[in-house]
Design an enzyme around this catalytic site. Sequence first.
Site, PDB file in Angstrom:
ATOM      1  N   ARG A   1      11.498  -2.652  12.180  1.00 18.94           N
ATOM      2  CA  ARG A   1      10.524  -1.839  12.989  1.00 18.94           C
ATOM      3  C   ARG A   1      10.043  -3.185  14.320  1.00 18.94           C
ATOM      4  O   ARG A   1      10.253  -4.014  14.168  1.00 18.94           O
ATOM      5  CB  ARG A   1       9.226  -1.739  12.137  1.00 18.94           C
TER       6      ARG A   1
ATOM      7  N   LYS B   1       0.928  -1.234   0.052  1.00 19.36           N
ATOM      8  CA  LYS B   1      -0.075   0.151   0.107  1.00 19.36           C
ATOM      9  C   LYS B   1       0.879   1.289  -0.028  1.00 19.36           C
ATOM     10  O   LYS B   1       0.632   1.957  -0.608  1.00 19.36           O
ATOM     11  CB  LYS B   1      -1.050   0.241   1.204  1.00 19.36           C
TER      12      LYS B   1
ATOM     13  N   ARG C   1      -0.104  -9.483  13.492  1.00 21.24           N
ATOM     14  CA  ARG C   1      -0.677  -8.124  12.744  1.00 21.24           C
ATOM     15  C   ARG C   1      -1.592  -8.841  11.496  1.00 21.24           C
ATOM     16  O   ARG C   1      -2.655  -8.694  10.906  1.00 21.24           O
ATOM     17  CB  ARG C   1       0.365  -7.478  12.139  1.00 21.24           C
TER      18      ARG C   1
ATOM     19  N   ARG D   1      11.692  -6.369   5.421  1.00 20.15           N
ATOM     20  CA  ARG D   1      11.479  -5.085   5.231  1.00 20.15           C
ATOM     21  C   ARG D   1      12.336  -4.341   6.271  1.00 20.15           C
ATOM     22  O   ARG D   1      12.503  -4.824   7.317  1.00 20.15           O
ATOM     23  CB  ARG D   1      10.120  -4.803   5.563  1.00 20.15           C
TER      24      ARG D   1
ATOM     25  N   ARG E   1      -9.350   0.584   9.025  1.00 19.64           N
ATOM     26  CA  ARG E   1      -8.850  -0.616   9.355  1.00 19.64           C
ATOM     27  C   ARG E   1      -9.859  -1.501   9.954  1.00 19.64           C
ATOM     28  O   ARG E   1      -9.522  -2.727  10.148  1.00 19.64           O
ATOM     29  CB  ARG E   1      -7.660  -0.262  10.348  1.00 19.64           C
TER      30      ARG E   1
HETATM   31  P1  ADP Z   1       0.987  -2.329   8.327  1.00 23.42           P
HETATM   32  O1  ADP Z   1       0.285  -1.998   7.217  1.00 23.42           O
HETATM   33  O2  ADP Z   1       2.506  -2.509   7.548  1.00 23.42           O
HETATM   34  O3  ADP Z   1       0.914  -3.295   9.248  1.00 23.42           O
HETATM   35  P2  ADP Z   1       1.021   0.348   9.337  1.00 23.42           P
HETATM   36  O4  ADP Z   1       2.268   1.115   9.139  1.00 23.42           O
HETATM   37  O5  ADP Z   1      -0.267   0.724   8.355  1.00 23.42           O
HETATM   38  O6  ADP Z   1       1.487  -0.954   9.102  1.00 23.42           O
HETATM   39  O7  ADP Z   1       0.552   0.405  10.861  1.00 23.42           O
HETATM   40  C1  ADP Z   1       1.560   0.063  12.033  1.00 23.42           C
HETATM   41  C2  ADP Z   1       0.635   0.002  13.269  1.00 23.42           C
HETATM   42  O8  ADP Z   1      -0.094   0.964  13.557  1.00 23.42           O
HETATM   43  C3  ADP Z   1      -0.633  -0.985  13.204  1.00 23.42           C
HETATM   44  O9  ADP Z   1      -0.126  -2.461  13.477  1.00 23.42           O
HETATM   45  C4  ADP Z   1      -1.334  -0.651  14.102  1.00 23.42           C
HETATM   46  O10 ADP Z   1      -0.953  -0.659  15.597  1.00 23.42           O
HETATM   47  C5  ADP Z   1      -1.282   1.022  13.891  1.00 23.42           C
HETATM   48  N1  ADP Z   1      -2.224   1.516  13.057  1.00 23.42           N
HETATM   49  C6  ADP Z   1      -2.203   2.067  11.885  1.00 23.42           C
HETATM   50  N2  ADP Z   1      -3.207   2.401  11.262  1.00 23.42           N
HETATM   51  C7  ADP Z   1      -4.393   2.262  11.810  1.00 23.42           C
HETATM   52  C8  ADP Z   1      -5.626   2.143  11.921  1.00 23.42           C
HETATM   53  N3  ADP Z   1      -6.323   2.703  10.837  1.00 23.42           N
HETATM   54  N4  ADP Z   1      -6.473   1.760  12.916  1.00 23.42           N
HETATM   55  C9  ADP Z   1      -5.739   1.158  13.896  1.00 23.42           C
HETATM   56  N5  ADP Z   1      -4.407   1.132  14.187  1.00 23.42           N
HETATM   57  C10 ADP Z   1      -3.747   1.533  13.159  1.00 23.42           C
END
Ligand code: ADP
Length: 215
Positions: free
Chosen positions: A162, A13, A173, A127, A88
């Site tokens: 990370r 994404k 996740r 990554r 999400r």
């Molecule tokens: P990825 O898509 O690689 O899992 P992100 O960078 O989008 O990672 O998100 C990292 C973390 O941030 C998620 O695991 C969650 O804890 C939090 N997070 C990000 N966006 C949201 C969201 N829209 N709702 C809830 N938690 C979020």
Amino acid sequence: MKLILLGAPGAGKGTVAKMLTALDGSVQISTGDILRGAVQAGTDLGKEAKGYMDRGDLVPDSLIMGIMEKRLQEPDCAKGFLLDGFPRTIPQAEALKVLLNKLNIKLDMVVSIDVPREVILDRLTTRRTCENAKCQAIYNVKSNPPKKEGICDKCGSPVVQRADETVEAISHRLETYNQKTAPLIGFYEKEGMLHSITGTSSDAVVNGIKAHLKI
Ligand code: ADP
Ligand code: ZN
């Protein structure tokens, strides 16, 4: 363009969003980047979010909606935006619908990026991310390493794994994604907004999006 990018962690994404910003000046809005920035800056938001993030759990919907309500009203969003990592959960999608109506914003479409699970697992464990909150450039030790090992090409900061990219946090996740986020595919299908694109190459995904938008 005004798009939501849906897809599992590691589906690409962020990469696709960055490529799309170059097309028409739309901004990438990544809730993950915003949250990591807040954690690094040590703000109240960051303190509240950190525990959830490190475990690979979702941050509460109310915190996320607070962030997005402000972010979508910033002037740079007028040209367009690519929502990366938001919504999400179904409650976030419902709240977003209300918010967009209130702000009189119409989305072009919701893109679901489908990538096989083996590819996702391999990508996430290899990554690496630039530690500088203002940069957060993404690398991959196999397919896209920085020119100097461990150092960001763009800003010179350390490039690290990370905290939520250990094997344990990654599988958590992915589980969270399947439970909480995958249902959004059905939600947007019903709204008549969904376009699914299968592809492991970000170029192919971007071309698919361009074709749908006729640009
Ligand atoms: P990825 O898509 O690689 O899992 P992100 O960078 O989008 O990672 O998100 C990292 C973390 O941030 C998620 O695991 C969650 O804890 C939090 N997070 C990000 N966006 C949201 C969201 N829209 N709702 C809830 N938690 C979020
Ligand atoms: Zn950097």
